[in-house]
Design a protein around this motif. Structure first.
Motif, PDB file in Angstrom:
ATOM      1  N   ASP A  38      60.270  14.754  -0.349  1.00  0.00           N
ATOM      2  CA  ASP A  38      59.243  15.359   0.494  1.00  0.00           C
ATOM      3  C   ASP A  38      59.737  15.597   1.923  1.00  0.00           C
ATOM      4  N   GLU A  39      60.674  14.788   2.365  1.00  0.00           N
ATOM      5  CA  GLU A  39      61.249  14.952   3.701  1.00  0.00           C
ATOM      6  C   GLU A  39      62.116  16.216   3.781  1.00  0.00           C
ATOM      7  N   VAL A  40      62.906  16.468   2.736  1.00  0.00           N
ATOM      8  CA  VAL A  40      63.849  17.588   2.803  1.00  0.00           C
ATOM      9  C   VAL A  40      63.330  18.889   2.194  1.00  0.00           C
ATOM     10  N   MET A  41      62.338  18.819   1.343  1.00  0.00           N
ATOM     11  CA  MET A  41      61.841  20.038   0.697  1.00  0.00           C
ATOM     12  C   MET A  41      61.375  21.092   1.704  1.00  0.00           C
ATOM     13  N   PRO A  42      60.647  20.715   2.743  1.00  0.00           N
ATOM     14  CA  PRO A  42      60.227  21.741   3.713  1.00  0.00           C
ATOM     15  C   PRO A  42      61.397  22.420   4.425  1.00  0.00           C
ATOM     16  N   LYS A  43      62.562  21.819   4.386  1.00  0.00           N
ATOM     17  CA  LYS A  43      63.728  22.385   5.046  1.00  0.00           C
ATOM     18  C   LYS A  43      64.329  23.550   4.256  1.00  0.00           C
ATOM     19  N   MET A  44      63.827  23.799   3.063  1.00  0.00           N
ATOM     20  CA  MET A  44      64.331  24.932   2.278  1.00  0.00           C
ATOM     21  C   MET A  44      64.034  26.248   2.993  1.00  0.00           C
ATOM     22  N   GLY A  45      62.909  26.324   3.678  1.00  0.00           N
ATOM     23  CA  GLY A  45      62.578  27.515   4.465  1.00  0.00           C
ATOM     24  C   GLY A  45      63.529  27.692   5.637  1.00  0.00           C
ATOM     25  N   THR A  46      63.857  26.587   6.279  1.00  0.00           N
ATOM     26  CA  THR A  46      64.816  26.618   7.381  1.00  0.00           C
ATOM     27  C   THR A  46      66.172  27.107   6.880  1.00  0.00           C
ATOM     28  N   ILE A  47      66.564  26.621   5.708  1.00  0.00           N
ATOM     29  CA  ILE A  47      67.835  27.055   5.124  1.00  0.00           C
ATOM     30  C   ILE A  47      67.830  28.568   4.904  1.00  0.00           C
ATOM     31  N   ALA A  70      79.524  28.273   6.942  1.00  0.00           N
ATOM     32  CA  ALA A  70      78.215  27.664   7.210  1.00  0.00           C
ATOM     33  C   ALA A  70      77.162  28.224   6.248  1.00  0.00           C
ATOM     34  N   ARG A  71      77.225  29.538   6.015  1.00  0.00           N
ATOM     35  CA  ARG A  71      76.279  30.166   5.074  1.00  0.00           C
ATOM     36  C   ARG A  71      76.466  29.595   3.679  1.00  0.00           C
ATOM     37  N   GLN A  72      77.707  29.446   3.245  1.00  0.00           N
ATOM     38  CA  GLN A  72      77.965  28.902   1.910  1.00  0.00           C
ATOM     39  C   GLN A  72      77.485  27.456   1.797  1.00  0.00           C
ATOM     40  N   ASN A  73      77.670  26.671   2.858  1.00  0.00           N
ATOM     41  CA  ASN A  73      77.179  25.287   2.843  1.00  0.00           C
ATOM     42  C   ASN A  73      75.655  25.232   2.713  1.00  0.00           C
ATOM     43  N   LEU A  74      74.983  26.157   3.382  1.00  0.00           N
ATOM     44  CA  LEU A  74      73.521  26.230   3.266  1.00  0.00           C
ATOM     45  C   LEU A  74      73.109  26.618   1.844  1.00  0.00           C
ATOM     46  N   LYS A  75      73.789  27.607   1.287  1.00  0.00           N
ATOM     47  CA  LYS A  75      73.478  28.032  -0.083  1.00  0.00           C
ATOM     48  C   LYS A  75      73.742  26.888  -1.081  1.00  0.00           C
ATOM     49  N   SER A 128      74.273  20.563   6.682  1.00  0.00           N
ATOM     50  CA  SER A 128      74.454  22.017   6.620  1.00  0.00           C
ATOM     51  C   SER A 128      73.544  22.730   7.616  1.00  0.00           C
ATOM     52  N   ILE A 129      72.332  22.243   7.781  1.00  0.00           N
ATOM     53  CA  ILE A 129      71.409  22.842   8.749  1.00  0.00           C
ATOM     54  C   ILE A 129      71.934  22.638  10.175  1.00  0.00           C
ATOM     55  N   LYS A 130      72.317  21.411  10.493  1.00  0.00           N
ATOM     56  CA  LYS A 130      72.805  21.131  11.855  1.00  0.00           C
ATOM     57  C   LYS A 130      74.046  21.958  12.173  1.00  0.00           C
ATOM     58  N   THR A 131      74.958  22.044  11.240  1.00  0.00           N
ATOM     59  CA  THR A 131      76.181  22.826  11.456  1.00  0.00           C
ATOM     60  C   THR A 131      75.846  24.287  11.733  1.00  0.00           C
ATOM     61  N   ALA A 132      74.970  24.857  10.923  1.00  0.00           N
ATOM     62  CA  ALA A 132      74.586  26.274  11.101  1.00  0.00           C
ATOM     63  C   ALA A 132      73.856  26.479  12.422  1.00  0.00           C
ATOM     64  N   GLU A 133      72.930  25.599  12.756  1.00  0.00           N
ATOM     65  CA  GLU A 133      72.196  25.732  14.014  1.00  0.00           C
ATOM     66  C   GLU A 133      73.137  25.625  15.215  1.00  0.00           C
ATOM     67  N   ASP A 134      74.047  24.661  15.173  1.00  0.00           N
ATOM     68  CA  ASP A 134      74.989  24.508  16.283  1.00  0.00           C
ATOM     69  C   ASP A 134      75.880  25.729  16.413  1.00  0.00           C
ATOM     70  N   LEU A 135      76.334  26.271  15.294  1.00  0.00           N
ATOM     71  CA  LEU A 135      77.186  27.452  15.319  1.00  0.00           C
ATOM     72  C   LEU A 135      76.449  28.653  15.900  1.00  0.00           C
ATOM     73  N   LEU A 136      75.211  28.836  15.465  1.00  0.00           N
ATOM     74  CA  LEU A 136      74.433  29.967  15.963  1.00  0.00           C
ATOM     75  C   LEU A 136      74.096  29.818  17.453  1.00  0.00           C
ATOM     76  N   LYS A 137      73.868  28.602  17.924  1.00  0.00           N
ATOM     77  CA  LYS A 137      73.562  28.373  19.332  1.00  0.00           C
ATOM     78  C   LYS A 137      74.788  28.601  20.212  1.00  0.00           C
ATOM     79  N   SER A 138      75.961  28.329  19.667  1.00  0.00           N
ATOM     80  CA  SER A 138      77.181  28.427  20.471  1.00  0.00           C
ATOM     81  C   SER A 138      77.620  29.860  20.694  1.00  0.00           C
ATOM     82  N   ASN A 139      77.063  30.796  19.912  1.00  0.00           N
ATOM     83  CA  ASN A 139      77.487  32.195  20.053  1.00  0.00           C
ATOM     84  C   ASN A 139      76.332  33.101  20.328  1.00  0.00           C
TER      85      ASN A 139
END
Length: 139
Positions: A38-47, A70-75, A128-139
């Motif tokens: 239940d903690e991680v299921m809502p994160k599917m939308g974020t992914i 990063a995209r592949q890790n999310l998938k 995977s979420i943190k990595t993608a968010e950090d990457l997107l924020k850095s650029n």
């Protein structure tokens, strides 16, 4: 006759707390597994949203391979969640999951396995979420 009855009553009273304790442990462990789900299921939308954002970066002919990784890790995280839910649902019935039905010895071993898997899954999703968010924020 009274002695044998007394012995039977004592045996039942001795065994009963242990059997209840085991069922409570099973129920508690099942609740923990479901709480992690239940903690991680809502994160599917974020992914999904992050995948879309990374797709845009990749489509901009950005040569940075970190976006694709990063995209592949999310998938992979999303697929792992879907696979875990299906496998979990195949192993346990609704009464075991929702009503605390006592598990067989084999199913208790399965629950131990599923608890370890869902904890690993939670880490995979969060990373995977943190990595993608950090990457997107850095650029």
């Amino acid at each position: 006759m009274k002695t044998s009855r007394l012995i039977i009553i004592l045996i039942v009273l001795t065994i009963l707390p242990f059997s209840c304790k085991e069922n409570k442990q099973e129920t508690s462990q099942m609740k923990e597994v479901l709480a992690i789900h239940d903690e991680v299921m809502p994160k599917m939308g974020t992914i999904g949203n992050l995948i879309s954002e990374l797709d845009e970066k990749i489509n901009e002919s950005n040569p940075d391979n970190r976006y694709s990784k990063a995209r592949q890790n999310l998938k992979d995280s999303h697929k792992s969640m879907m696979d875990w839910m299906k496998h979990f649902g195949d192993r346990f019935d609704g009464d075991e999951i929702m009503k605390g039905k006592t598990l067989t010895e084999e199913k208790q071993m399965w629950l131990n396995e599923e608890e370890a898997k869902v904890k690993t899954l939670r880490d995979q999703i969060n990373t995977s979420i943190k990595t993608a968010e950090d990457l997107l924020k850095s650029n």
